[in-house]
Design an enzyme around this catalytic site. Structure first.
Site, PDB file in Angstrom:
ATOM      1  N   ARG A  68       1.003  -1.354  -0.050  1.00  0.00           N
ATOM      2  CA  ARG A  68       0.067   0.019  -0.192  1.00  0.00           C
ATOM      3  C   ARG A  68       0.963   1.231  -0.115  1.00  0.00           C
ATOM      4  NH1 ARG A  68      -2.888  -3.888   1.776  1.00  0.00           N
ATOM      5  NH2 ARG A  68      -0.666  -4.392   2.734  1.00  0.00           N
ATOM      6  N   THR A  69       1.895   1.232   0.950  1.00  0.00           N
ATOM      7  CA  THR A  69       2.784   2.617   0.946  1.00  0.00           C
ATOM      8  C   THR A  69       3.390   2.978  -0.424  1.00  0.00           C
ATOM      9  OG1 THR A  69       2.860   2.152   3.489  1.00  0.00           O
ATOM     10  CG2 THR A  69       4.183   3.823   2.471  1.00  0.00           C
ATOM     11  N   LYS A  97      25.964  -4.628  -2.325  1.00  0.00           N
ATOM     12  CA  LYS A  97      27.415  -4.540  -2.431  1.00  0.00           C
ATOM     13  C   LYS A  97      28.064  -3.990  -1.282  1.00  0.00           C
ATOM     14  CE  LYS A  97      26.817  -3.549  -7.539  1.00  0.00           C
ATOM     15  NZ  LYS A  97      27.368  -2.599  -8.497  1.00  0.00           N
ATOM     16  N   ARG A 118      11.547   3.775   2.962  1.00  0.00           N
ATOM     17  CA  ARG A 118      11.457   3.041   3.955  1.00  0.00           C
ATOM     18  C   ARG A 118      12.583   1.874   4.303  1.00  0.00           C
ATOM     19  NH1 ARG A 118       6.118  -0.990   4.198  1.00  0.00           N
ATOM     20  NH2 ARG A 118       5.195   1.066   5.025  1.00  0.00           N
ATOM     21  N   HIS A 146       5.820   5.949  11.444  1.00  0.00           N
ATOM     22  CA  HIS A 146       5.450   5.599  10.185  1.00  0.00           C
ATOM     23  C   HIS A 146       4.377   6.960   9.910  1.00  0.00           C
ATOM     24  CE1 HIS A 146       3.977   3.979   6.330  1.00  0.00           C
ATOM     25  NE2 HIS A 146       3.521   2.807   6.774  1.00  0.00           N
TER      26      HIS A 146
HETATM   27  C1  NCD Z   1       2.293  -1.301   8.201  1.00  0.00           C
HETATM   28  C2  NCD Z   1       3.916  -1.024   8.254  1.00  0.00           C
HETATM   29  O1  NCD Z   1       4.448  -1.109   7.212  1.00  0.00           O
HETATM   30  O2  NCD Z   1       4.252  -0.640   9.301  1.00  0.00           O
HETATM   31  N1  NCD Z   1       1.702  -1.490   6.730  1.00  0.00           N
HETATM   32  C3  NCD Z   1       1.414  -0.083   5.807  1.00  0.00           C
HETATM   33  O3  NCD Z   1       2.306   0.411   5.806  1.00  0.00           O
HETATM   34  N2  NCD Z   1       0.261  -0.070   5.567  1.00  0.00           N
HETATM   35  C4  NCD Z   1       1.659  -2.124   8.901  1.00  0.00           C
HETATM   36  C5  NCD Z   1       2.249  -3.617   8.982  1.00  0.00           C
HETATM   37  O4  NCD Z   1       3.284  -3.880   8.384  1.00  0.00           O
HETATM   38  O5  NCD Z   1       1.766  -4.405   9.865  1.00  0.00           O
END
Ligand code: NCD
Length: 321
Positions: A68-69, A97, A118, A146
């Site tokens: 999703r992100t 590397k 991320r 997040h």
């Molecule tokens: C979350 C995350 O990556 O922290 N997912 C997300 O970004 N929608 C929650 C999760 O992974 O449980």
């Protein structure tokens, strides 16, 4: 009726941040600016939206898995007319590397106007913001923060209830390793007359440093059973037990089935209860809730696009890139 479909006039919005690293950097005015801009994005025609970042390049660097992100960011980038470069798997980058994160970020800063990233290490986004002269958006750093998820969570709550102030919100599941609930609890502490209920196995309780940061600003209570608070909740925010962050797999086995939220588990809830979940779900949230009026999690995931569009546009206005 006349004004209903009218395109919004672009208002001057008070957003003060030049990076999005931690929700602790946000004031209430910053959060409200994002919510307002996201709502404007939803009303803007696709042609107007596509002009907002035309000719810009956004880097999308995902050192950890994401659906999703990453995809909602990449959709937002395309909707705004920008192009996207990057990777969805660090194994195809020079990290494999042995390149350091700071070198990777320095180099990507030469190619892109802004970086969405991320990473599995807590503090990685902060480090990136220190070595880059381009804006950094933290799309999750280990078990820490997040912030963009929190902004879309708040936008979703605001749309569903018309307000955030005064709500009672239960955060359930893995409150220790779940970064979404860390950012969300901190953000909710900026609103008025909130009540938060933290529901988790003892082993996965909300960390002390998060509780310390909200103590005195918001009322909160801690529970191991949802039944203790279900009747009071306006929102139940369910999270996945973060298997990948447990140092000891034996501990994960002990708590992996701690909660299964199904119709039975929410008996006694208010009729208006909304259930949220950042997703992905594993077995903590039953499919039988999907077709009920309580389920808000698909709407929540959909809101990722306008909220991320809003952030990109606001950062462009602040940094003038
Ligand atoms: C979350 C995350 O990556 O922290 N997912 C997300 O970004 N929608 C929650 C999760 O992974 O449980």
């Amino acid at each position: 009726m006349a004004g209903f479909l009218a395109e919004p006039k672009t208002k001057k919005i008070a957003f003060s941040l030049s990076d999005v690293v931690s929700i602790s950097d946000f004031s209430r005015a910053d959060i409200e600016a994002v919510i307002e801009k996201a709502s404007e994005m939803e009303r803007l025609s696709s042609a107007k939206k596509a002009a907002l970042l035309r000719g810009k390049t956004v880097a999308s660097l995902f050192f950890e898995p994401s659906t999703r992100t990453r995809l909602s960011f990449e959709t937002a980038i395309q909707n705004l007319g920008a192009s996207v470069i990057g990777f969805a798997d660090a194994d195809v980058s020079s990290t494999k590397k042995g390149e350091t994160l700071s070198d990777t970020i320095r180099i990507v800063s030469l190619y892109a106007d802004i970086i969405v990233m991320r990473h599995y290490i807590e503090g990685a986004a902060r480090l990136a913001s220190e070595v880059s002269n381009k804006p950094i958006i933290n799309a999750g750093d280990g078990a820490n923060q997040h912030p963009t998820q929190t902004l879309l969570d708040l936008y979703t709550i605001k749309k569903a209830f018309g307000r955030i102030d005064g709500l009672t919100i239960g955060l359930l599941g893995d409150l220790k390793y779940g970064r979404t609930v860390h950012s969300l609890a901190m953000a909710l502490s900026l609103f008025e007359h909130m009540k938060l209920a933290f529901i988790s196995p003892e082993m996965l309780a909300m960390p002390e440093y998060i509780k310390d940061s909200i103590r005195g600003k918001v009322r909160f209570s801690e529970h191991t059973e949802l039944s203790e608070v279900i009747a009071e909740l306006d929102v139940l925010y369910v999270t996945r037990i973060q298997k990948e962050r447990f140092p000891d797999p034996v501990d994960y086995e002990k708590v992996k089935k701690a909660y299964v939220i199904d119709k039975d588990a929410i008996k006694g809830a208010k009729p208006e209860l909304k259930i949220m979940h950042p997703l992905p779900r594993v077995n903590e949230l039953s499919f039988e809730l999907d077709s009920t009026k309580h389920a808000l999690y698909f709407e929540q995931a959909k809101n990722g696009v306008p909220v991320r569009e809003a952030l990109l546009v606001l950062l462009k206005d602040v940094r003038k890139w």
